[in-house]
Design a protein around this motif. Sequence first.
Motif, PDB file in Angstrom:
ATOM      1  N   VAL A  41       0.836  -1.199   0.000  1.00 21.32           N
ATOM      2  CA  VAL A  41       0.000   0.000   0.000  1.00 21.32           C
ATOM      3  C   VAL A  41       0.874   1.254   0.000  1.00 21.32           C
ATOM      4  N   GLU A  42       0.398   2.307  -0.638  1.00 24.48           N
ATOM      5  CA  GLU A  42       1.115   3.580  -0.681  1.00 24.48           C
ATOM      6  C   GLU A  42       0.120   4.740  -0.576  1.00 24.48           C
ATOM      7  N   PRO A  43      -0.509   4.923   0.579  1.00 20.88           N
ATOM      8  CA  PRO A  43      -1.424   6.053   0.744  1.00 20.88           C
ATOM      9  C   PRO A  43      -0.652   7.375   0.723  1.00 20.88           C
ATOM     10  N   SER A  44      -1.354   8.464   0.507  1.00 23.22           N
ATOM     11  CA  SER A  44      -0.720   9.780   0.596  1.00 23.22           C
ATOM     12  C   SER A  44      -0.421  10.090   2.069  1.00 23.22           C
ATOM     13  N   VAL A  45       0.685  10.805   2.296  1.00 25.52           N
ATOM     14  CA  VAL A  45       1.180  11.008   3.659  1.00 25.52           C
ATOM     15  C   VAL A  45       1.510  12.480   3.897  1.00 25.52           C
ATOM     16  N   SER A  46       1.077  12.995   5.032  1.00 23.60           N
ATOM     17  CA  SER A  46       1.477  14.321   5.509  1.00 23.60           C
ATOM     18  C   SER A  46       2.427  14.132   6.688  1.00 23.60           C
ATOM     19  N   VAL A  47       3.632  14.698   6.577  1.00 23.82           N
ATOM     20  CA  VAL A  47       4.619  14.603   7.648  1.00 23.82           C
ATOM     21  C   VAL A  47       4.603  15.914   8.427  1.00 23.82           C
ATOM     22  N   VAL A  48       4.181  15.857   9.679  1.00 24.85           N
ATOM     23  CA  VAL A  48       4.091  17.046  10.526  1.00 24.85           C
ATOM     24  C   VAL A  48       5.381  17.195  11.326  1.00 24.85           C
TER      25      VAL A  48
END
Length: 385
Positions: A44-51
Amino acid sequence: MRARRLFAHLAGLISLTGLPYLLYGLLYVVRDPEGSPAEKDHDVEPSVSVVLPTYNEERIVESKLAGICEWDYPPEKMEVVVVDSSDDATPEIVREFFAERDAPELRLIEETERRGLAVALNEAYAAASNEVVVKTDCDSKVAEDALREAVANLADPEIEAVTGRNAEVLGGSEVERGYRDVQARIQTLESHVDSTFIFHGPFSAFERDSIVAIDEDSIADDTELALKIRKNGGRVVFDPAIRYKEASHSEFRKRRTQKDRRAMGLLRLLWRQRDMLGRYGGYGTVVLPFNWWFMGVSPTLVMAGVGLASLGAVAVGGPLGLAVPVALGAFVWLGARDSLGSLQPAYALFDTQVSLFRAAVKLLRGEGDGTWDVDAELREAFEAR
């Protein structure tokens, strides 16, 4: 007779203090936990937000951003959300770093005033637009495959948040390393029972739709978010395959300050969420009661046991009985200097109990807020690696 009573009380305290740990140890043997309890899907490769929250990080922020860009994950599926309250050159360095990059995309939130980490994180989480949100700290180094391991856990429909382990303590603190090794075993067991309690700032990942606001005065922000997700029905787990490195003090006095602050946040969170005890499956009936004992009850019993052992030895042996408090003092002195050899893990646990006891006292005095200070020594430990 007085000495006998003292020793009887001491024996009772030792039994009372150690019983929950014995039961947890037996549960570990019975369950034989290994790795994450999730059914992982590494495709799986969901979209990611890195905070990434920053405050006066001009010495290390570029290195941290470079490390994020080296993660084994498609950069076009990532965005980096930096929430900054600095009064140095940190935001300018962040903008320059991303100026010639098409991906990951940058979202830079510049606060006009410093309102505390929890407030900043709530703002950053609200701005994050992707399916998975990863929170990481500036003074940590994350393994290149950590994000892939995290999203593989989150592919399991029951898992809504995941954290990882401190694979190496930057700064050379054997006390901290010893405690983290024990903690990793406990958190693995908790995750197989239901969910784990503690989440770690260097790397934690959450389903975007599961995120809720944390208290603005929180000083246990990562753990609080995970706890609230579990309260809303999702599982939150620990996966030792997710690895990071975090700086920790090697000097005793400074390490104590760092550990006391962490302990204060966890104790206050447990108290505020005390209504969860006995509910939410194994989380409320096994995991939380153990953490209540380890953090809230056991430290007082340990301190009382140390006092009774010293008093009892002197009452029975007179001047010779002073050997007991002297031995205890030597144990602490050597342990604080990472000089106990095979006994160092035992001191690491004792050291944590002391911090928890001190934290409880500080909370009763009304101490503790949501701001944090830049630590020059920890920055040096991070830069050296």
